[in-house]
Design a protein around this motif. Structure first.
Motif: not given
Length: 299
Positions: A192, A194-198, A212, A214-215, A218, A220
């Motif tokens: 991601n 923004e280094s978030r979940r996807e 789901s 990236g829990r 994650s 970038n």
């Protein structure tokens, strides 16, 4: 005082100290020079020159006014030339944002080829894998690898498809799974900006599944995620160019090959121009003509 032509006449007269010479250099009638200076003096309410039969010389007020006006006129002329040059197809500045991998791998060849044709176009390149606001950060255009954009404030142009692949380490427990529904969020490494979940949407042509990711992890950066997957940390969904070397050496294998995600696009993003400035249009045309074949070779 709104007439910059009158100020240019005044500054040239202050330099040459001769109205007739100013008239010749500006291809104007001597009487027109005299009238312009007189109108400027009337507007200012001061005498700018002392006139004799042989020459003119600045008054004290005229010298002070010339010293104050000269830098402003130079700045105005510089701005005028910059705007004119910026709207030429073969010169000016291009400030571009690009993904790190693309910037390191593909962009050097594109830029060197373009500069051979257009040496007067200068570049400022910024590499970043996260989202870049091209309006706030003064970019002329951005190169992105993403899904279709959601914002309504930029113009974007598709250049070529980017294929993605689900991969895992060959000796890991993930390589033996039969269905992506067996995956847990902790096992899915999210890529991601923004280094978030996807969310991964996968389909086999008749059914689809959403996972789901990236829990637990994650990032970038695709190269980091490829290395993490190769270490057995989980399953990664990455553009093929990030994992090509790992697949070739056997450090990663394609998992769930019958399941595929939506393709990404390599795109060009622009601020909301009514029409692309010529230098940007020139680069965009060159980019669109050469990059698809280059990306095919890299994928």
């Amino acid at each position: 005082m709104n007439d910059t032509k009158a100020l240019r006449i005044f500054l040239l007269a202050a330099e040459k100290r001769n109205f007739a010479q100013v008239a010749r250099e500006l291809d104007m009638a001597p009487a027109a020079i005299t009238r312009a200076i007189a109108a400027l003096e009337e507007d200012l309410g001061i005498q700018l020159f002392v006139r004799t039969t042989r020459q003119v010389s600045l008054t004290t007020d005229g010298a002070i006014f010339a010293a104050q006006v000269q830098p402003a006129m130079q700045a105005l002329e510089t701005a005028r030339k910059d705007v004119i040059n910026a709207n030429k197809a073969d010169q000016g500045r291009l400030r571009i944002s690009a993904p790190t991998w693309f910037g390191k791998t593909a962009l050097p060849g594109v830029l060197s080829g373009f500069r051979a044709l257009y040496p007067k176009i200068n570049f400022e390149i910024s590499l970043a894998d996260g989202f870049v606001n091209i309006l706030d950060q003064d970019f002329d255009l951005a190169i992105r690898i993403s899904a279709a954009p959601s914002d309504k404030f930029t113009i974007w142009r598709k250049v070529c498809l980017i294929r993605r692949v689900l991969v895992a380490a060959p000796g890991s427990r993930f390589a033996g799974m039969a269905h992506p529904g067996e995956l847990t969020p902790d096992a899915c490494l999210a890529y991601n900006g923004e280094s978030r979940r996807e969310a991964w949407l996968l389909t086999d042509g008749s059914a689809s599944v959403e996972i789901s990711a990236g829990r637990a992890f994650s990032a970038n950066n695709g190269d980091l995620l490829a290395d993490m997957a190769a270490e057995g940390a989980g399953v990664a969904l990455l553009p093929h160019f990030h994992i090509a070397e790992h697949l070739a050496t056997g450090r990663l294998v394609h998992v769930f090959p019958q399941w595929s995600p939506p393709d990404l696009w390599l795109t060009l993003y622009y601020p909301p121009y009514q029409a692309l400035p010529p230098r940007i249009a020139t680069f965009s045309k060159y980019f669109e003509e050469r990059v698809p074949a280059l990306m095919d070779a890299l994928q």
